[in-house]
Design a protein around this motif. Sequence first.
Motif, PDB file in Angstrom:
ATOM      1  N   GLN A 113       0.829  -1.203   0.000  1.00 11.84           N
ATOM      2  CA  GLN A 113       0.000   0.000   0.000  1.00 11.84           C
ATOM      3  C   GLN A 113       0.867   1.258   0.000  1.00 11.84           C
ATOM      4  O   GLN A 113       0.577   2.214  -0.716  1.00 11.84           O
ATOM      5  CB  GLN A 113      -0.947   0.003   1.207  1.00 11.84           C
ATOM      6  CG  GLN A 113      -1.830   1.243   1.253  1.00 11.84           C
ATOM      7  CD  GLN A 113      -3.064   1.036   2.090  1.00 11.84           C
ATOM      8  OE1 GLN A 113      -4.001   0.383   1.647  1.00 11.84           O
ATOM      9  NE2 GLN A 113      -3.057   1.594   3.298  1.00 11.84           N
ATOM     10  N   ARG A 116       2.327   1.723  -3.549  1.00 11.11           N
ATOM     11  CA  ARG A 116       1.315   2.214  -4.501  1.00 11.11           C
ATOM     12  C   ARG A 116       1.053   3.704  -4.292  1.00 11.11           C
ATOM     13  O   ARG A 116       0.929   4.461  -5.255  1.00 11.11           O
ATOM     14  CB  ARG A 116       0.013   1.412  -4.373  1.00 11.11           C
ATOM     15  CG  ARG A 116       0.109   0.019  -4.984  1.00 11.11           C
ATOM     16  CD  ARG A 116      -1.222  -0.702  -5.003  1.00 11.11           C
ATOM     17  NE  ARG A 116      -1.779  -0.935  -3.679  1.00 11.11           N
ATOM     18  CZ  ARG A 116      -1.437  -1.933  -2.866  1.00 11.11           C
ATOM     19  NH1 ARG A 116      -0.518  -2.805  -3.238  1.00 11.11           N
ATOM     20  NH2 ARG A 116      -2.017  -2.069  -1.699  1.00 11.11           N
ATOM     21  N   GLN A 119       4.066   5.857  -5.555  1.00 10.98           N
ATOM     22  CA  GLN A 119       4.161   5.909  -7.010  1.00 10.98           C
ATOM     23  C   GLN A 119       3.261   6.987  -7.612  1.00 10.98           C
ATOM     24  O   GLN A 119       3.493   7.408  -8.742  1.00 10.98           O
ATOM     25  CB  GLN A 119       3.829   4.534  -7.598  1.00 10.98           C
ATOM     26  CG  GLN A 119       4.920   3.522  -7.320  1.00 10.98           C
ATOM     27  CD  GLN A 119       4.504   2.090  -7.601  1.00 10.98           C
ATOM     28  OE1 GLN A 119       3.341   1.797  -7.852  1.00 10.98           O
ATOM     29  NE2 GLN A 119       5.465   1.184  -7.526  1.00 10.98           N
ATOM     30  N   THR A 120       2.288   7.451  -6.857  1.00 14.00           N
ATOM     31  CA  THR A 120       1.371   8.484  -7.362  1.00 14.00           C
ATOM     32  C   THR A 120       1.879   9.894  -7.117  1.00 14.00           C
ATOM     33  O   THR A 120       1.281  10.857  -7.595  1.00 14.00           O
ATOM     34  CB  THR A 120      -0.019   8.370  -6.701  1.00 14.00           C
ATOM     35  OG1 THR A 120       0.070   8.747  -5.314  1.00 14.00           O
ATOM     36  CG2 THR A 120      -0.591   6.971  -6.842  1.00 14.00           C
TER      37      THR A 120
END
Length: 171
Positions: A113, A116, A119-120
């Motif tokens: 989590q 992820r 990465q944004t």
Amino acid sequence: MKSNELLLDAFGRIRDTVAETLNGVEDETLFRRPAGNGNSIAWLIWHLSRVEDVQVASAAGIDQVWTSQGFAGRFGLPLPERDTGYGHSTHQVDAVQAPPELLGEYYDAVHGQTARFLQTLGDEDFDRIVDTRWDPPVTLGVRLVSTIADCLQHVGQAAYAKGLNPAHMRV
């Protein structure tokens, strides 16, 4: 290298050390408390996982892995569901009992989590204020770095505690 890539590398090092520490650890070593009152490996890995989970979920505005993926129920600890281990008594530290596979699975889910979310992010995102209870208010970048520092400290303690058992010593 972009800021989020640097942070991904740092959190990846935590993941790698958690996995190495849990690899081959026996229950006796996992639950032993150094000097009789130190934190056990099980507690340290659980706590650092909870810290990363809570801090990243809060900053990202998403649910914690602990509750959203059912780990609270799977662990079945006699602690409040939102407990992270801060201020635990000796009895609460002893209560954190879980097999290495479950500890590793929980940390892997938390790390996933975290990765992820990272990465944004672009460099401009790290200046966003995520906590106004402090003076100065805490930015996302500062919160992530402090989370890394806390987790690295605890995983280092866990690795050290594993090394105290002669069966895990390397020569």
